[in-house]
Write a protein that holds these residues in place. Sequence first.
Motif, PDB file in Angstrom:
ATOM      1  N   ARG A   1      40.493  51.086  -4.355  1.00 19.78           N
ATOM      2  CA  ARG A   1      41.764  51.187  -4.873  1.00 19.78           C
ATOM      3  C   ARG A   1      42.884  50.694  -3.753  1.00 19.78           C
ATOM      4  O   ARG A   1      43.709  49.889  -3.747  1.00 19.78           O
ATOM      5  CB  ARG A   1      42.274  52.318  -5.099  1.00 19.78           C
ATOM      6  CG  ARG A   1      43.784  52.660  -5.797  1.00 19.78           C
ATOM      7  CD  ARG A   1      44.039  54.213  -6.033  1.00 19.78           C
ATOM      8  NE  ARG A   1      43.900  54.717  -4.845  1.00 19.78           N
ATOM      9  CZ  ARG A   1      43.491  56.127  -4.352  1.00 19.78           C
ATOM     10  NH1 ARG A   1      42.791  56.599  -5.486  1.00 19.78           N
ATOM     11  NH2 ARG A   1      43.539  56.661  -3.442  1.00 19.78           N
ATOM     12  N   GLU A   2      42.600  50.996  -2.228  1.00 21.67           N
ATOM     13  CA  GLU A   2      43.561  51.052  -1.192  1.00 21.67           C
ATOM     14  C   GLU A   2      43.451  49.468  -0.757  1.00 21.67           C
ATOM     15  O   GLU A   2      44.569  49.218  -0.297  1.00 21.67           O
ATOM     16  CB  GLU A   2      43.043  52.113  -0.086  1.00 21.67           C
ATOM     17  CG  GLU A   2      43.615  53.237  -0.418  1.00 21.67           C
ATOM     18  CD  GLU A   2      44.930  53.366  -0.556  1.00 21.67           C
ATOM     19  OE1 GLU A   2      45.991  53.203   0.357  1.00 21.67           O
ATOM     20  OE2 GLU A   2      45.436  53.851  -1.834  1.00 21.67           O
ATOM     21  N   ALA A   3      42.232  48.838  -1.065  1.00 18.78           N
ATOM     22  CA  ALA A   3      42.195  47.302  -0.798  1.00 18.78           C
ATOM     23  C   ALA A   3      43.199  46.505  -1.627  1.00 18.78           C
ATOM     24  O   ALA A   3      43.699  45.529  -0.873  1.00 18.78           O
ATOM     25  CB  ALA A   3      41.003  46.679  -1.202  1.00 18.78           C
ATOM     26  N   VAL A   4      43.658  47.304  -2.534  1.00 26.70           N
ATOM     27  CA  VAL A   4      44.897  46.592  -3.264  1.00 26.70           C
ATOM     28  C   VAL A   4      46.226  47.143  -3.000  1.00 26.70           C
ATOM     29  O   VAL A   4      47.280  46.453  -2.705  1.00 26.70           O
ATOM     30  CB  VAL A   4      44.788  46.490  -4.990  1.00 26.70           C
ATOM     31  CG1 VAL A   4      45.809  45.930  -5.535  1.00 26.70           C
ATOM     32  CG2 VAL A   4      43.354  45.802  -5.109  1.00 26.70           C
ATOM     33  N   MET A   5      46.136  48.367  -3.021  1.00 21.86           N
ATOM     34  CA  MET A   5      47.455  49.101  -3.072  1.00 21.86           C
ATOM     35  C   MET A   5      48.159  49.362  -1.474  1.00 21.86           C
ATOM     36  O   MET A   5      49.301  49.895  -1.641  1.00 21.86           O
ATOM     37  CB  MET A   5      47.077  50.667  -3.535  1.00 21.86           C
ATOM     38  CG  MET A   5      46.804  50.726  -5.096  1.00 21.86           C
ATOM     39  SD  MET A   5      47.995  49.596  -6.075  1.00 21.86           S
ATOM     40  CE  MET A   5      49.527  51.017  -5.782  1.00 21.86           C
ATOM     41  N   TRP A   6      47.275  49.283  -0.445  1.00 22.33           N
ATOM     42  CA  TRP A   6      47.992  49.667   0.988  1.00 22.33           C
ATOM     43  C   TRP A   6      49.422  48.856   1.058  1.00 22.33           C
ATOM     44  O   TRP A   6      50.103  49.155   1.818  1.00 22.33           O
ATOM     45  CB  TRP A   6      46.985  49.362   1.810  1.00 22.33           C
ATOM     46  CG  TRP A   6      46.742  47.627   2.267  1.00 22.33           C
ATOM     47  CD1 TRP A   6      45.734  46.880   1.641  1.00 22.33           C
ATOM     48  CD2 TRP A   6      47.563  46.832   3.044  1.00 22.33           C
ATOM     49  NE1 TRP A   6      45.823  45.759   2.004  1.00 22.33           N
ATOM     50  CE2 TRP A   6      46.867  45.543   2.944  1.00 22.33           C
ATOM     51  CE3 TRP A   6      48.518  46.995   4.006  1.00 22.33           C
ATOM     52  CZ2 TRP A   6      47.348  44.384   3.675  1.00 22.33           C
ATOM     53  CZ3 TRP A   6      48.894  46.074   4.610  1.00 22.33           C
ATOM     54  CH2 TRP A   6      48.443  44.849   4.608  1.00 22.33           C
ATOM     55  N   ILE A   7      49.256  47.756   0.639  1.00 25.09           N
ATOM     56  CA  ILE A   7      50.374  46.700   0.663  1.00 25.09           C
ATOM     57  C   ILE A   7      51.747  47.153   0.247  1.00 25.09           C
ATOM     58  O   ILE A   7      52.936  46.840   0.715  1.00 25.09           O
ATOM     59  CB  ILE A   7      50.208  45.301   0.284  1.00 25.09           C
ATOM     60  CG1 ILE A   7      50.686  44.322   1.184  1.00 25.09           C
ATOM     61  CG2 ILE A   7      50.446  44.943  -1.104  1.00 25.09           C
ATOM     62  CD1 ILE A   7      49.801  42.911   1.306  1.00 25.09           C
ATOM     63  N   THR A   8      51.590  47.963  -0.926  1.00 21.48           N
ATOM     64  CA  THR A   8      52.894  48.729  -1.350  1.00 21.48           C
ATOM     65  C   THR A   8      53.710  49.572  -0.543  1.00 21.48           C
ATOM     66  O   THR A   8      54.613  49.875  -0.724  1.00 21.48           O
ATOM     67  CB  THR A   8      52.604  49.289  -2.696  1.00 21.48           C
ATOM     68  OG1 THR A   8      51.574  50.559  -2.571  1.00 21.48           O
ATOM     69  CG2 THR A   8      51.867  48.492  -3.720  1.00 21.48           C
ATOM     70  N   ARG A   9      53.017  49.951   0.660  1.00 25.12           N
ATOM     71  CA  ARG A   9      53.764  50.789   1.584  1.00 25.12           C
ATOM     72  C   ARG A   9      54.374  50.289   2.571  1.00 25.12           C
ATOM     73  O   ARG A   9      54.988  50.941   3.390  1.00 25.12           O
ATOM     74  CB  ARG A   9      52.631  51.820   1.757  1.00 25.12           C
ATOM     75  CG  ARG A   9      52.124  52.807   1.018  1.00 25.12           C
ATOM     76  CD  ARG A   9      51.122  53.836   1.243  1.00 25.12           C
ATOM     77  NE  ARG A   9      50.455  54.157   0.197  1.00 25.12           N
ATOM     78  CZ  ARG A   9      48.957  53.531  -0.086  1.00 25.12           C
ATOM     79  NH1 ARG A   9      48.521  52.919   0.607  1.00 25.12           N
ATOM     80  NH2 ARG A   9      48.524  53.778  -1.396  1.00 25.12           N
ATOM     81  N   VAL A  10      54.335  48.882   2.685  1.00 21.34           N
ATOM     82  CA  VAL A  10      54.895  48.242   4.063  1.00 21.34           C
ATOM     83  C   VAL A  10      56.224  48.017   3.641  1.00 21.34           C
ATOM     84  O   VAL A  10      56.806  47.670   2.723  1.00 21.34           O
ATOM     85  CB  VAL A  10      54.089  46.882   4.122  1.00 21.34           C
ATOM     86  CG1 VAL A  10      54.547  46.187   5.293  1.00 21.34           C
ATOM     87  CG2 VAL A  10      52.684  46.827   3.967  1.00 21.34           C
ATOM     88  N   PRO A  11      56.940  48.596   4.439  1.00 22.36           N
ATOM     89  CA  PRO A  11      58.583  48.663   4.560  1.00 22.36           C
ATOM     90  C   PRO A  11      58.837  47.022   4.727  1.00 22.36           C
ATOM     91  O   PRO A  11      58.260  46.142   5.148  1.00 22.36           O
ATOM     92  CB  PRO A  11      59.003  49.237   5.877  1.00 22.36           C
ATOM     93  CG  PRO A  11      57.959  50.185   6.372  1.00 22.36           C
ATOM     94  CD  PRO A  11      56.636  49.484   6.075  1.00 22.36           C
ATOM     95  N   ARG A  12      59.774  46.787   3.603  1.00 19.78           N
ATOM     96  CA  ARG A  12      60.275  45.383   3.606  1.00 19.78           C
ATOM     97  C   ARG A  12      61.833  45.279   3.785  1.00 19.78           C
ATOM     98  O   ARG A  12      62.725  46.265   3.651  1.00 19.78           O
ATOM     99  CB  ARG A  12      60.332  45.162   2.065  1.00 19.78           C
ATOM    100  CG  ARG A  12      58.911  44.727   1.467  1.00 19.78           C
ATOM    101  CD  ARG A  12      58.326  43.411   1.797  1.00 19.78           C
ATOM    102  NE  ARG A  12      56.927  43.415   2.577  1.00 19.78           N
ATOM    103  CZ  ARG A  12      56.555  43.141   3.781  1.00 19.78           C
ATOM    104  NH1 ARG A  12      57.463  42.747   4.409  1.00 19.78           N
ATOM    105  NH2 ARG A  12      55.468  43.403   4.057  1.00 19.78           N
TER     106      ARG A  12
ATOM    107  N   GLN B   1      35.144  51.840   5.655  1.00 20.68           N
ATOM    108  CA  GLN B   1      35.943  52.470   6.540  1.00 20.68           C
ATOM    109  C   GLN B   1      36.660  53.666   5.722  1.00 20.68           C
ATOM    110  O   GLN B   1      37.727  54.093   5.804  1.00 20.68           O
ATOM    111  CB  GLN B   1      37.101  51.518   6.810  1.00 20.68           C
ATOM    112  CG  GLN B   1      36.739  50.539   7.882  1.00 20.68           C
ATOM    113  CD  GLN B   1      37.843  49.536   8.244  1.00 20.68           C
ATOM    114  OE1 GLN B   1      39.026  49.803   7.769  1.00 20.68           O
ATOM    115  NE2 GLN B   1      37.754  49.405   9.633  1.00 20.68           N
TER     116      GLN B   1
ATOM    117  N   GLN C   1      38.519  55.439  -3.532  1.00 18.29           N
ATOM    118  CA  GLN C   1      39.572  55.467  -2.662  1.00 18.29           C
ATOM    119  C   GLN C   1      39.836  53.952  -2.044  1.00 18.29           C
ATOM    120  O   GLN C   1      40.854  53.287  -2.041  1.00 18.29           O
ATOM    121  CB  GLN C   1      39.402  56.402  -1.680  1.00 18.29           C
ATOM    122  CG  GLN C   1      40.783  56.523  -0.812  1.00 18.29           C
ATOM    123  CD  GLN C   1      40.444  57.771   0.114  1.00 18.29           C
ATOM    124  OE1 GLN C   1      39.401  57.787   0.825  1.00 18.29           O
ATOM    125  NE2 GLN C   1      41.477  58.560   0.404  1.00 18.29           N
TER     126      GLN C   1
END
Lengths: 276, 100
Positions: B89-100, B44, B86
Motif C-alpha cells: 500500500r505504501e509503495a503507492v501512498m507515501w507520495i500523498t504525504r509529501v508537502p507541496r 523494508q 502495508q
Amino acid sequence: MLRKYAILLAAVMALAWSSTHASPEDDRMAFEKYFTTKFPEVPLNDFQNGIYSVDPVARADWEQIEEFPPYELAVDAGEAEYNKPFANGKSYSDCFGDGAVRAQYPYWDSERREVITMELAINECRTDNGEKPLKWNKGKIAELSAYMSYISRGQAVDVKIPEDDPEALAAYERGKQFYYTKRGQLNFSCFDCHGTGAGKGVRLEKLSPALGHTTHWPVYRSKWGAVGTLHRRFGGCNRQVRAKNFKSQGQEYRELEYFLTYMSNGLELNGPGARR
Amino acid sequence: MKKYAISGLLVLSLVAGGASLAGDEFEAAWQAADDKRKEAAGMQSEWRDTKKMLDKAKQAAEKGDIDTAMSLVAMAHEQAADGIVQAEREAVMWITRVPR
C-alpha cells in the motif's frame, strides 16, 4: 463506488507525477513552507532548536540546562580522542584537518556510488590507519562526533545533490520515500509524527518539527544518560512505531540522513544538542 | 501383567506419535511464518516484534507447550502478512504525504 476509486487513483497518479517532476530544491522549499506556515511565530533559524522552537515551557528548562551543558564532557573526551595519535603515528587530523567539517556531511561519493556520513568517515579514517572501527551508536564515536560538531557550530547546512549524477538523485529519492512511508505495527511514517504531528503531544512529550532535525546531532539525551548518534535515534524512532529498525550506517539510514539533512539546507549547525 | 505392559506401550507410542505430529505441524507453521517475515523484511516492512514472537514460539515448543507455540506462530505470521500489505500500500501512498 467505482467512480470514487477512479478519482482516488487519479489523485494519487497526479501526486506521483508532480513528485517525480519535483526537484530536491522544490521539495526543500515546500518542506520549509509547511513548517513556517504551521508555526508562523517561529523564526526560520530557530527550527534548529527542535522541540524548543515550538514549546516555550520545555525551552525554559532547556535554556537552564544549556548553562551547564550535559554534553560538555563528551565534547572534551572527543577532543582528547581526536588529538590522540593512532598506532601508526597519524591521527584524525590527517583525515579531517582541524575537524570542523560537519557541514561537509552527508555527501554523495560519485566514485563509491553511496552516501557518506561523518560517522562513517570517522570509522573509515580509523580502519585506513590500522585501528579497529568503533561501534556506531554511542561511546567514542558519539564523543568524536560531538567534538567535531561543536567546532563546526555556526556553519550552514549545505548538502548537495549533484545534478549530473542520477544515482545521487535516486539515493535522495529513496531517503525521501523512506521518510514518508508508514511502517511498523502502529503504522506511522516519520512525517506523521514530525510533520502533521509536530507540536502535538504524545504522552508527556511534544513532537518536534522535522525542519532543523539534523542540525544538532549528536545529542545528549537525558533518557540515554550520554550522547548518541543520529542513527541511534532513527533506530529508536522506528522501534517506537513497532517497526524493525535498520542497521546504523546501513544504506537505508544514510540515505534517510541525506534527504532529511538536505531539507534543512541553509540552517545553522548547532550540535551537539541536549534533549530529554 | 503382560497385557498391561502391551497396553502401556501402545499408549506411550500413541502419545509420542501425537507429539511428533504436533511437532511436525509446528515446524512447518514456524517455517512458513519465518519465510513471511523475511519477505516483509525484504520490502523494508518487518515489524519490531515478529522475530521475538518466533523466538518465543521456539522456546515454548522446546518446553512441550505446543498450544502457546502455535498461537505465537499464528500471531507472527499475521504480523508478517500485515507488514507486506502495508509495504504494498505504501509503495503507492507515501507520495500523498509529501508537502507541496
